[in-house]
Design a protein around this motif. Structure first.
Motif, PDB file in Angstrom:
ATOM      1  N   ASN A   1       0.817  -1.216   0.000  1.00 28.31           N
ATOM      2  CA  ASN A   1       0.000   0.000   0.000  1.00 28.31           C
ATOM      3  C   ASN A   1       0.853   1.269   0.000  1.00 28.31           C
TER       4      ASN A   1
ATOM      5  N   LYS B   1       2.275   1.579  -3.479  1.00 23.12           N
ATOM      6  CA  LYS B   1       1.231   1.936  -4.441  1.00 23.12           C
ATOM      7  C   LYS B   1       0.867   3.414  -4.318  1.00 23.12           C
ATOM      8  N   ASN B   2       0.689   3.896  -3.099  1.00 27.62           N
ATOM      9  CA  ASN B   2       0.341   5.299  -2.880  1.00 27.62           C
ATOM     10  C   ASN B   2       1.477   6.236  -3.292  1.00 27.62           C
TER      11      ASN B   2
ATOM     12  N   ARG C   1       1.883   6.664  -7.109  1.00 27.32           N
ATOM     13  CA  ARG C   1       0.916   7.596  -7.719  1.00 27.32           C
ATOM     14  C   ARG C   1       1.413   9.029  -7.685  1.00 27.32           C
TER      15      ARG C   1
END
Length: 195
Positions: free
Chosen positions: A170, A173-174, A177
């Motif tokens: 997570n 992934k964050n 971005r």
């Protein structure tokens, strides 16, 4: 050599005069704190030729948890100063024979894994794009550190898809971005949305 002799020598070499040696000899936690300060001074120096002797001296301490803590702190500090994996590997290769002094295999393995983690990180910082197979043996600690601090879009994508824990995936992934990379905006968008 006695523990007192070793501690006196380490403190003198580091220029640390405010450590109560008697208290350090009685309390392994005070001694570990002193070792950490000695390691900090050693790591800040420019020369690396005394590191093996420093580790050998620290590892004569019968309190292996404190010794391991100090050696790991030295490994971490030196790895952060290195310019690449080859330089760090050469330094670590000179140090690793000393860790055989640990009676506990767990301590030896912990330090070996820490060295491997740093070699992985330094190779990534040097431009190597790792595979999922290369990421697999990297510890949760290093994977999380990379997920939190790396600016490499390929590495963040790898961690987002193959990180060992949900938290690591997570974070990566964050960050993927929002982390700018050297690629074009459209290819970044495609890569992130397809992950």
């Amino acid at each position: 050599m006695t523990l007192r002799t070793d501690l006196d020598a380490l403190l003198a070499e580091a220029g640390l005069i405010d450590v109560d040696v008697d208290e350090a000899l009685e309390d392994e936690h005070v001694r570990t704190s002193a070792y950490l300060r000695v390691v900090q001074v050693a790591a800040a120096s420019h020369g690396r030729d005394q590191d093996r002797a420093l580790v050998a001296t620290i590892l004569r301490d019968p309190y292996e948890n404190g010794s391991r803590t100090a050696v790991v702190a030295l490994v971490d500090a030196i790895a952060r100063k290195m310019t690449g994996p080859a330089e760090f590997r050469e330094w670590a290769d000179g140090l690793l024979p000393e860790i055989e002094r640990f009676e506990g295999e767990g301590h030896r393995e912990f330090i070996r894994r820490r060295v491997d983690d740093w070699l992985f990180r330094l190779s990534v910082e040097d431009g190597h794009v790792p595979t999922a197979a290369e990421l697999a043996p990297v510890t949760n600690w290093m994977q999380r550190l990379l997920a939190e601090h790396s600016t490499s879009a390929p590495l963040l994508a790898l961690l987002a898809g193959s990180g060992r824990t949900r938290k690591i995936r997570n974070i990566a992934k964050n960050r993927a971005r929002v982390t700018p990379c050297a690629c074009t905006p459209s290819s970044t968008t495609r890569r992130i949305t397809s992950a």
